[in-house]
Design an enzyme around this catalytic site. Structure first.
Site, mmCIF file in Angstrom:
data_model
loop_
_atom_site.group_PDB
_atom_site.id
_atom_site.type_symbol
_atom_site.label_atom_id
_atom_site.label_comp_id
_atom_site.label_asym_id
_atom_site.label_seq_id
_atom_site.Cartn_x
_atom_site.Cartn_y
_atom_site.Cartn_z
ATOM 1 N N GLY A 51 0.845 -1.197 0.000
ATOM 2 C CA GLY A 51 0.000 0.000 0.000
ATOM 3 C C GLY A 51 0.876 1.241 0.000
ATOM 4 O O GLY A 51 0.646 2.188 0.752
ATOM 5 N N HIS A 52 1.891 1.212 -0.832
ATOM 6 C CA HIS A 52 2.794 2.342 -0.938
ATOM 7 C C HIS A 52 3.670 2.168 -2.188
ATOM 8 O O HIS A 52 3.659 1.111 -2.820
ATOM 9 C CB HIS A 52 3.676 2.464 0.315
ATOM 10 C CG HIS A 52 4.429 1.220 0.644
ATOM 11 N ND1 HIS A 52 4.098 0.390 1.693
ATOM 12 C CD2 HIS A 52 5.486 0.640 0.033
ATOM 13 C CE1 HIS A 52 4.918 -0.638 1.713
ATOM 14 N NE2 HIS A 52 5.771 -0.505 0.715
ATOM 15 N N ALA A 53 4.417 3.206 -2.506
ATOM 16 C CA ALA A 53 5.450 3.161 -3.549
ATOM 17 C C ALA A 53 6.719 3.731 -2.931
ATOM 18 O O ALA A 53 6.719 4.189 -1.783
ATOM 19 C CB ALA A 53 5.011 3.977 -4.765
#
Ligand code: T46
Length: 140
Positions: A56-58
């Site tokens: 749930g991130h980059a």
């Protein structure tokens, strides 16, 4: 291993060598030979509840390669334009994620173990944890 949607150019599959004999299989990783960066960090996800959602991130700069050392899970990859679902279940097959790729991991089997090779040490400021902010960056 890939379930369509569409393959994104910011992620790709890496096949590691395997040496098989009657005693079992042996797979090895030699730094920049099998992985397209110098490995600065290795971490594992384990004892994972089957309904867990991770990622749930980059990342601004970090590149990583993910492997399912045991069991299986889904890796959902989004480069802001296309999405790809990778189903990881073969320990000798990893997915290379370049920077600026949104990832979500779910559908863990019982006993799944995810090993990650990373190009840099852990740095919280490298994370992009807001999806709209991620889209703003990749779409300029
Ligand atoms: C990624 C996916 C596949 C550390 O202290 N050092 C580390 O090297 C890492 C990776 C994490 N942490 C701390 C930071 C948080 O307090 O461990 C805690 C959990 O991390 P996070 O919520 O980022 O875990 P995941 O599984 O959602 O994401 C991790 C990686 O952070 C991420 O880069 O791509 O695994």
């Amino acid at each position: 291993m890939i379930n369509k949607n569409e393959m994104t150019s910011r992620s790709s599959i890496i096949d590691l060598p395997v040496v098989s004999d009657p005693r079992g299989d042996l797979t090895f990783i030699e730094g920049a030979r099998h992985v397209p960066f110098q490995i600065a960090r290795v971490y594992f996800l384990y004892n994972i509840p089957v309904d867990s959602l991770r990622g749930g991130h980059a990342h601004h700069e970090l590149e990583q390669v993910l492997f399912a050392l045991s069991g299986s899970f889904r890796l959902k990859v989004d480069d802001g334009t296309t999405t790809t679902d990778y189903w990881l279940r073969n320990p000798r097959q990893g997915v290379h994620l370049r920077n600026l790729v949104w990832r979500e991991i779910d559908c863990f089997s019982q006993g799944a173990v995810c090993m990650v090779l990373a190009s840099q040490p852990y740095e919280e400021s490298d994370y992009i944890r807001d999806y709209d902010a991620f889209l703003g960056i990749v779409r300029g």
